[in-house]
Motif scaffolding. Structure first.
Motif, PDB file in Angstrom:
ATOM      1  N   PRO A 172     -42.945  -2.025  -6.888  1.00  0.00           N
ATOM      2  CA  PRO A 172     -42.689  -0.951  -5.759  1.00  0.00           C
ATOM      3  C   PRO A 172     -43.337  -0.321  -6.420  1.00  0.00           C
ATOM      4  N   CYS A 191     -41.997   2.727  -6.041  1.00  0.00           N
ATOM      5  CA  CYS A 191     -40.556   4.435  -6.404  1.00  0.00           C
ATOM      6  C   CYS A 191     -40.783   3.631  -8.118  1.00  0.00           C
ATOM      7  N   CYS A 227     -32.673  -0.478  -2.278  1.00  0.00           N
ATOM      8  CA  CYS A 227     -33.996   0.817  -1.531  1.00  0.00           C
ATOM      9  C   CYS A 227     -32.849   1.793  -0.274  1.00  0.00           C
ATOM     10  N   ILE A 257     -31.717   5.054  -2.609  1.00  0.00           N
ATOM     11  CA  ILE A 257     -32.499   5.351  -3.234  1.00  0.00           C
ATOM     12  C   ILE A 257     -32.780   6.315  -2.062  1.00  0.00           C
ATOM     13  N   CYS A 261     -37.468   7.718  -3.657  1.00  0.00           N
ATOM     14  CA  CYS A 261     -38.963   6.475  -2.677  1.00  0.00           C
ATOM     15  C   CYS A 261     -40.059   7.566  -1.835  1.00  0.00           C
ATOM     16  N   TYR A 265     -42.197   7.193  -0.125  1.00  0.00           N
ATOM     17  CA  TYR A 265     -42.815   7.196   1.107  1.00  0.00           C
ATOM     18  C   TYR A 265     -41.819   7.787   2.184  1.00  0.00           C
ATOM     19  N   CYS A 297     -42.938   0.247   3.245  1.00  0.00           N
ATOM     20  CA  CYS A 297     -43.128  -0.375   2.007  1.00  0.00           C
ATOM     21  C   CYS A 297     -42.887  -1.879   2.229  1.00  0.00           C
ATOM     22  N   ILE A 308     -38.895  -5.438   3.129  1.00  0.00           N
ATOM     23  CA  ILE A 308     -38.220  -5.116   2.068  1.00  0.00           C
ATOM     24  C   ILE A 308     -37.193  -4.434   1.954  1.00  0.00           C
ATOM     25  N   PRO A 364     -35.547  -2.500  -4.489  1.00  0.00           N
ATOM     26  CA  PRO A 364     -36.668  -2.826  -4.990  1.00  0.00           C
ATOM     27  C   PRO A 364     -37.180  -4.255  -6.455  1.00  0.00           C
TER      28      PRO A 364
HETATM   29 FE1  SF4 Z   1     -38.502   1.687  -3.730  1.00  0.00          FE
HETATM   30 FE2  SF4 Z   1     -37.089   0.801  -1.036  1.00  0.00          FE
HETATM   31 FE3  SF4 Z   1     -38.688   2.803  -1.006  1.00  0.00          FE
HETATM   32 FE4  SF4 Z   1     -40.115   0.581  -1.577  1.00  0.00          FE
HETATM   33  S1  SF4 Z   1     -38.852   1.257   0.434  1.00  0.00           S
HETATM   34  S2  SF4 Z   1     -40.361   2.341  -2.862  1.00  0.00           S
HETATM   35  S3  SF4 Z   1     -38.358  -0.703  -2.431  1.00  0.00           S
HETATM   36  S4  SF4 Z   1     -36.717   2.423  -2.268  1.00  0.00           S
END
Ligand code: SF4
Length: 189
Positions: A20, A22, A101, A104, A117, A119, A157, A173, A176
């Motif tokens: 992914p 991240c 996630c 994160i 993350c 996003y 994501c 999702i 990760p």
């Molecule tokens: Fe990583 Fe989860 Fe963010 Fe996707 S949603 S980029 S898997 S932390």
């Protein structure tokens, strides 16, 4: 989840096909800077453990990059312990779990940090550039950015996953390592 499933020589390819954003970002920064700060090493290191990189391969992986920056001796002295620690080989022998996630997304990267993350933590321009490097086309991009504006980072994501794999991800999702295993399942099918 079994450990020791992936080998070091496949990791560049796997990063491109199944990490992914991240983790791909951390991975690319590590390859570029030969360094990551502690929180980034934890986020990527535990993810790699979760995808099945064993402790020896993991040490070899971090050593290869860090020794270019800080030298071999300093790597062994200051960093190798933490890697073994993540695998429960040192200290209290706790077997640490890869981050979800949610964890994160709630982290707070500062200047010079690459964890978090994308996003949530990238500015719009950087996020668009990163997604386009991943291969997200312009139509999917607008859907992804719409979710980001609504702060639905995991949905953003999920849409990225669906665009890159041309397949649905009905569960969405939430981890990760789930992104990775769902991707591998589709690519190996
Ligand atoms: Fe990583 Fe989860 Fe963010 Fe996707 S949603 S980029 S898997 S932390």
């Amino acid at each position: 989840k079994e450990y020791g499933e992936i080998s070091l020589k496949d990791i560049d390819q796997l990063a491109k096909s199944s990490f992914p954003l991240c983790m791909r970002h951390l991975y690319e920064k590590l390859r570029e800077d030969h360094h990551l700060k502690h929180a980034g090493r934890m986020q990527l290191g535990l993810f790699l453990k979760g995808v099945g990189l064993n402790v020896d391969d993991s040490l070899a992986f971090w050593r290869e990059e860090f020794s270019k920056k800080v030298g071999l001796e300093k790597f062994e002295k200051n960093y190798a312990y933490n890697i073994r620690h993540n695998y429960g080989k040192e200290g209290k022998k706790t077997d640490y779990t890869p981050y979800s996630c949610q964890k994160i997304i709630l982290s707070t990267p500062g200047v010079g940090d690459h964890h978090g993350c994308p996003y949530r933590h990238f500015g719009e321009e950087n996020l668009r550039a990163a997604l386009s490097r991943m291969g997200v086309n312009s139509r999917a991009m607008e859907d992804v950015m719409g979710k980001v504006r609504n702060r639905d980072y995991q949905l953003a994501c999920t849409l990225t996953f669906e665009a890159l794999h041309a397949a649905p991800c009905d569960a969405g999702i939430n981890h990760p390592n789930q992104y990775f295993s769902d991707s591998q399942k589709l690519l190996k099918a």
